[in-house]
Write an enzyme that holds these catalytic residues in place. Structure first.
Site, mmCIF file in Angstrom:
data_model
loop_
_atom_site.group_PDB
_atom_site.id
_atom_site.type_symbol
_atom_site.label_atom_id
_atom_site.label_comp_id
_atom_site.label_asym_id
_atom_site.label_seq_id
_atom_site.Cartn_x
_atom_site.Cartn_y
_atom_site.Cartn_z
ATOM 1 N N HIS A 125 0.770 -1.033 0.077
ATOM 2 C CA HIS A 125 0.017 0.109 0.099
ATOM 3 C C HIS A 125 0.965 1.213 -0.111
ATOM 4 C CE1 HIS A 125 0.531 1.039 4.361
ATOM 5 N NE2 HIS A 125 0.561 -0.371 4.586
ATOM 6 N N ASP A 138 0.074 4.591 1.296
ATOM 7 C CA ASP A 138 -0.068 5.444 2.192
ATOM 8 C C ASP A 138 0.672 5.058 3.458
ATOM 9 O OD1 ASP A 138 -1.997 3.337 2.506
ATOM 10 O OD2 ASP A 138 -3.041 4.526 4.130
ATOM 11 N N ASP A 187 6.419 1.306 6.665
ATOM 12 C CA ASP A 187 4.916 0.581 6.707
ATOM 13 C C ASP A 187 4.057 1.452 5.788
ATOM 14 O OD1 ASP A 187 2.370 -0.636 7.032
ATOM 15 O OD2 ASP A 187 2.285 0.152 9.125
ATOM 16 N N GLU A 195 -4.765 2.304 3.060
ATOM 17 C CA GLU A 195 -4.931 1.197 3.718
ATOM 18 C C GLU A 195 -4.934 1.496 5.044
ATOM 19 O OE1 GLU A 195 -3.047 -2.449 6.409
ATOM 20 O OE2 GLU A 195 -2.373 -0.103 5.913
ATOM 21 N N GLU A 196 -4.442 2.394 5.624
ATOM 22 C CA GLU A 196 -4.264 2.660 7.121
ATOM 23 C C GLU A 196 -5.541 3.229 7.608
ATOM 24 O OE1 GLU A 196 -1.689 1.474 8.599
ATOM 25 O OE2 GLU A 196 0.000 1.629 7.437
ATOM 26 N N ASP A 237 3.466 -6.631 3.343
ATOM 27 C CA ASP A 237 3.042 -5.653 4.387
ATOM 28 C C ASP A 237 3.156 -6.139 5.826
ATOM 29 O OD1 ASP A 237 2.060 -3.346 5.359
ATOM 30 O OD2 ASP A 237 -0.058 -3.841 5.080
ATOM 31 N N HIS A 284 3.328 3.037 13.303
ATOM 32 C CA HIS A 284 2.454 3.855 13.756
ATOM 33 C C HIS A 284 2.847 4.894 14.604
ATOM 34 C CE1 HIS A 284 -0.785 1.274 11.812
ATOM 35 N NE2 HIS A 284 0.189 1.313 10.982
#
Length: 483
Positions: free
Chosen positions: A70, A72, A109, A139-140, A163, A458
């Site tokens: 992904h 983003d 990520d 995706e996030e 991922d 994150h």
């Protein structure tokens, strides 16, 4: 840094802003990359990018494969860092065997997943079957890229998702999830005239580790929102406090690292509050001190606020937040060591202007069991309804049921054994991957997920293992040869 091609591409990607829901620039960059390398490419209405490369000589009659990642990234930064994720490049540096970012999330990520896929399809010396690269948006924060992927776009029946975040592990299943959003509307009011000699106090929580709300939820980390409301609930019956503001956390898929509240109390309670705070800090250090080495809980006087949340509404809000569950709820009975169900009290934000004000509370629930996911969202709804006049749930996304008999799994496992003479672990993950959504549109897909070692995703502590990236890329290339 090896593999050089992969890290060169990742460095270029980190010059391109790519917050969730703002993937215009990275989508165009990918299309320009494909044009530069003579790769067939298309973008759909959601800005997902699909690239196609033909099989190398001798592999024309082999079944093709999809490489998926992904675009983003989660945009988190430390409070003292000046960084605009809409325009500024990610500032990276090497610390021993780790690649890190300066005070922000790194974007490995899933920028490193894109980089590995692009490295593979541009390697002129790598034999492989026909490859499709699918790079999705958002995706996030909503999985909308995967949701909006059209039927019939993908041509192959095998998919490798790049991922995951654990070295030497193959994931064959993931949790489903759903978000719950609550709002408490209120009209700001002035300081009650009955309060004698008022004083304003700011309470703040910072320095927490935070992390991924799925993968890190069982690691004993503190949630800044909880630390703040627990103390407010503790002192509320003893004082005549007025709550002016409360804010904490940021993204629904990140454990809250920072939170702050401003309140007003009579001067006569000042010393009592300070003593209570010192006791509370000592207690929280006893609970979380082994995990949260940098935890800071601070109390200071501040300027008097202009307005306050009505006392009854503020009290109900604090009680509702205390009742709202957070953390690991249940472990899997089928796969030992796997979290089955969890929830994250992600953020508390004050919003609005003029006389239209509200406090918005974001939470996210995950479970590998669909029924448990919905039971938990209802529990969160009931708790937040104690104070909030509006509680809604997102559409959610499905989990990905493990298939231990997957033919693709056997090829990927054997490729690892051929390279490293040991068996990779085969697991499911308590995080949302897009694989479950792909299965809804392409139910015949045979899928696995792999990735290099990362920690602190994150959060600004995100770091990527350089040696693990090389190992994972070699593994990917060996798999493509074996296919």
């Amino acid at each position: 840094m090896e593999p050089k091609a992969v890290f060169d591409i990742f460095a270029q990607i980190n010059q391109v802003p790519r917050p969730s829901k703002h993937e215009e620039k990275i989508s165009k960059w990918l299309q320009d990359f494909a044009a530069e390398h003579g790769i067939e490419c298309m973008a759909d209405e959601a800005m997902n990018v699909i690239m196609r490369v033909p099989a190398t000589p001798g592999y024309e009659d082999h079944e093709g494969v999809i490489l998926q990642a992904h675009m983003d990234m989660v945009c988190e930064k430390n409070g003292d860092v000046q960084h605009d994720f809409m325009s500024d490049p990610i500032q990276t540096y090497v610390d021993g065997e780790w690649l890190k970012a300066k005070g922000t999330t790194l974007g490995a990520d899933d920028g490193i997943g894109i980089s590995m896929a692009l490295g593979a399809i541009t390697d002129k010396n790598l034999p492989h079957p026909a490859i499709e690269c699918l790079f999705t948006v958002d995706e996030e924060t909503g999985l909308t890229g995967a949701m909006k992927l059209q039927d019939g776009v993908l041509r192959h029946k095998r998919l490798i998702n790049i991922d995951s975040e654990d070295d030497g592990q193959i994931f064959i299943g993931c949790a489903g999830g759903i978000d719950t959003l609550a709002k408490m509307h209120y009209t700001p009011q002035p300081m009650p005239k009955s309060m004698p000699t008022p004083i304003a106090i700011r309470l703040s929580v910072s320095g927490l580790m935070g992390g991924h709300s799925g993968d890190d939820i069982n690691k004993g980390r503190a949630n800044a929102n909880q630390l703040l409301v627990w103390f407010l609930a503790r002192i509320w019956p003893q004082t005549e406090l007025q709550l002016a503001s409360i804010n904490g956390g940021n993204l629904r898929n990140a454990i809250a690292r920072e939170a702050e509240a401003v309140l007003c109390i009579p001067m006569s309670f000042k010393e009592q509050i300070r003593i209570e705070w010192n006791h509370y800090v000592a207690q929280m250090e006893g609970v979380f001190g082994e995990v949260e080495k940098e935890m800071r809980l601070e109390l200071e006087t501040c300027d008097m606020p202009d307005s306050f949340i009505p006392a009854e509404k503020a009290y109900r809000l604090i009680m509702a937040l205390c009742e709202c569950p957070h953390g690991m709820i249940a472990m899997s009975q089928e796969m030992p060591g796997l979290v089955e169900t969890s929830t994250n009290l992600a953020s508390i934000k004050m919003k609005g202007q003029d006389q239209s004000h509200f406090i918005e509370i974001n939470t996210s629930q995950r479970s590998s069991k669909e029924s448990s996911k919905h039971h938990l969202k209802w529990a969160v709804e009931q708790a937040l309804s104690l104070a909030c006049d509006e509680v809604t749930h997102g559409d959610g996304y499905p989990g990905w049921a493990p298939n231990p008999n997957s033919p693709l799994l056997e090829v990927v496992k054997q490729a690892y054994v051929d390279l490293y003479k040991s068996e990779p672990k085969v697991l499911a993950i308590h995080a949302g991957l897009e694989c479950g959504l792909f299965l809804e549109k392409y139910p015949y897909l045979d899928m696995v997920s792999i990735g290099p070692q990362m920690y602190g995703v994150h959060s600004p502590q995100e770091r990527l293992s350089i040696p693990s990236t090389e190992r994972c890329y070699r593994w990917l290339c060996q798999t493509l040869k074996s296919l």
